[in-house]
Design a protein around this motif. Structure first.
Motif, PDB file in Angstrom:
ATOM      1  N   GLN A  15      43.629  39.151  27.315  1.00 41.12           N
ATOM      2  CA  GLN A  15      44.587  39.407  28.385  1.00 41.12           C
ATOM      3  C   GLN A  15      44.064  38.783  29.668  1.00 41.12           C
ATOM      4  OE1 GLN A  15      45.102  43.618  28.616  1.00 41.12           O
ATOM      5  NE2 GLN A  15      46.530  43.657  26.904  1.00 41.12           N
ATOM      6  N   ALA A  16      44.975  38.272  30.450  1.00 35.31           N
ATOM      7  CA  ALA A  16      44.592  37.652  31.720  1.00 35.31           C
ATOM      8  C   ALA A  16      44.207  38.738  32.726  1.00 35.31           C
ATOM      9  CB  ALA A  16      45.739  36.822  32.253  1.00 35.31           C
ATOM     10  N   TRP A  17      43.167  38.467  33.497  1.00 34.65           N
ATOM     11  CA  TRP A  17      42.726  39.391  34.549  1.00 34.65           C
ATOM     12  C   TRP A  17      43.667  39.220  35.728  1.00 34.65           C
ATOM     13  CZ3 TRP A  17      38.913  43.008  34.415  1.00 34.65           C
ATOM     14  CH2 TRP A  17      38.567  43.593  35.622  1.00 34.65           C
ATOM     15  N   SER A  18      44.272  40.292  36.181  1.00 34.10           N
ATOM     16  CA  SER A  18      45.262  40.195  37.253  1.00 34.10           C
ATOM     17  C   SER A  18      44.744  40.851  38.532  1.00 34.10           C
ATOM     18  CB  SER A  18      46.562  40.885  36.821  1.00 34.10           C
ATOM     19  OG  SER A  18      46.350  42.275  36.672  1.00 34.10           O
ATOM     20  N   ALA A  19      45.514  40.683  39.580  1.00 39.76           N
ATOM     21  CA  ALA A  19      45.161  41.302  40.864  1.00 39.76           C
ATOM     22  C   ALA A  19      45.198  42.821  40.738  1.00 39.76           C
ATOM     23  CB  ALA A  19      46.118  40.834  41.952  1.00 39.76           C
ATOM     24  N   ARG A  20      46.077  43.344  39.901  1.00 39.72           N
ATOM     25  CA  ARG A  20      46.159  44.790  39.672  1.00 39.72           C
ATOM     26  C   ARG A  20      44.858  45.305  39.053  1.00 39.72           C
ATOM     27  NH1 ARG A  20      50.999  46.562  36.285  1.00 39.72           N
ATOM     28  NH2 ARG A  20      51.781  47.780  37.994  1.00 39.72           N
ATOM     29  N   ASP A  21      44.268  44.533  38.136  1.00 40.35           N
ATOM     30  CA  ASP A  21      42.999  44.930  37.526  1.00 40.35           C
ATOM     31  C   ASP A  21      41.873  44.957  38.557  1.00 40.35           C
ATOM     32  OD1 ASP A  21      44.244  45.061  35.028  1.00 40.35           O
ATOM     33  OD2 ASP A  21      43.863  42.928  34.645  1.00 40.35           O
ATOM     34  N   THR A  22      41.860  43.974  39.443  1.00 40.96           N
ATOM     35  CA  THR A  22      40.847  43.936  40.499  1.00 40.96           C
ATOM     36  C   THR A  22      40.999  45.136  41.431  1.00 40.96           C
ATOM     37  OG1 THR A  22      40.860  41.532  40.396  1.00 40.96           O
ATOM     38  CG2 THR A  22      39.893  42.529  42.357  1.00 40.96           C
ATOM     39  N   LEU A  23      42.233  45.473  41.763  1.00 42.30           N
ATOM     40  CA  LEU A  23      42.496  46.617  42.633  1.00 42.30           C
ATOM     41  C   LEU A  23      42.053  47.914  41.954  1.00 42.30           C
ATOM     42  CD1 LEU A  23      43.746  47.205  45.390  1.00 42.30           C
ATOM     43  CD2 LEU A  23      45.927  47.519  44.241  1.00 42.30           C
TER      44      LEU A  23
END
Length: 89
Positions: A15-23
Motif C-alpha cells: 500500500q502506498a504511504w499517504s499523508a494520512r498515514d504520516t499524520l
C-alpha cells in the motif's frame, strides 16, 4: 486434483504511504514524547521511597490533552466508513 485443492498464487501489493498515514504516526508519537519528557523532568521519580502516602495522583492537563490525541484515528476514518456502522437489535 480438484479445483478446490489447487494451489493459488497471489501477488503482494504494497500500500502506498499517504499523508494520512504520516499524520496518524505524528498524532501517535506526540503523547509518547510528552509522557516520557514529563516523567524524566520530575526529579522525584528517580528516588525510591518504600512507604508512600495514599493520595490521588496529580493530573496534568497538558498530558491529558496529549493522550487524547490517541483518539485521533477515529476522526480520520473516511466518511463512508463512519456511516457504515449499524446496530440491529
Amino acid at each position: 486434483m480438484t479445483s478446490s485443492h489447487a494451489s493459488r498464487t497471489t501477488r503482494y501489493r504494497r500500500q502506498a504511504w499517504s499523508a494520512r498515514d504520516t499524520l496518524l504516526v505524528a498524532f501517535s508519537a506526540v503523547p509518547l514524547v510528552a509522557v516520557v519528557a514529563s516523567h524524566c523532568s520530575i526529579h522525584k521519580c528517580w528516588c525510591f521511597y518504600p512507604y508512600p502516602r495514599v493520595i490521588l495522583p496529580p493530573f496534568d492537563v497538558r498530558l491529558g490533552l496529549c493522550l487524547a490525541l490517541l483518539g485521533a484515528p477515529v476522526l480520520m476514518r473516511p466518511s463512508a466508513e463512519r456511516g457504515a456502522v449499524s446496530v440491529e437489535v
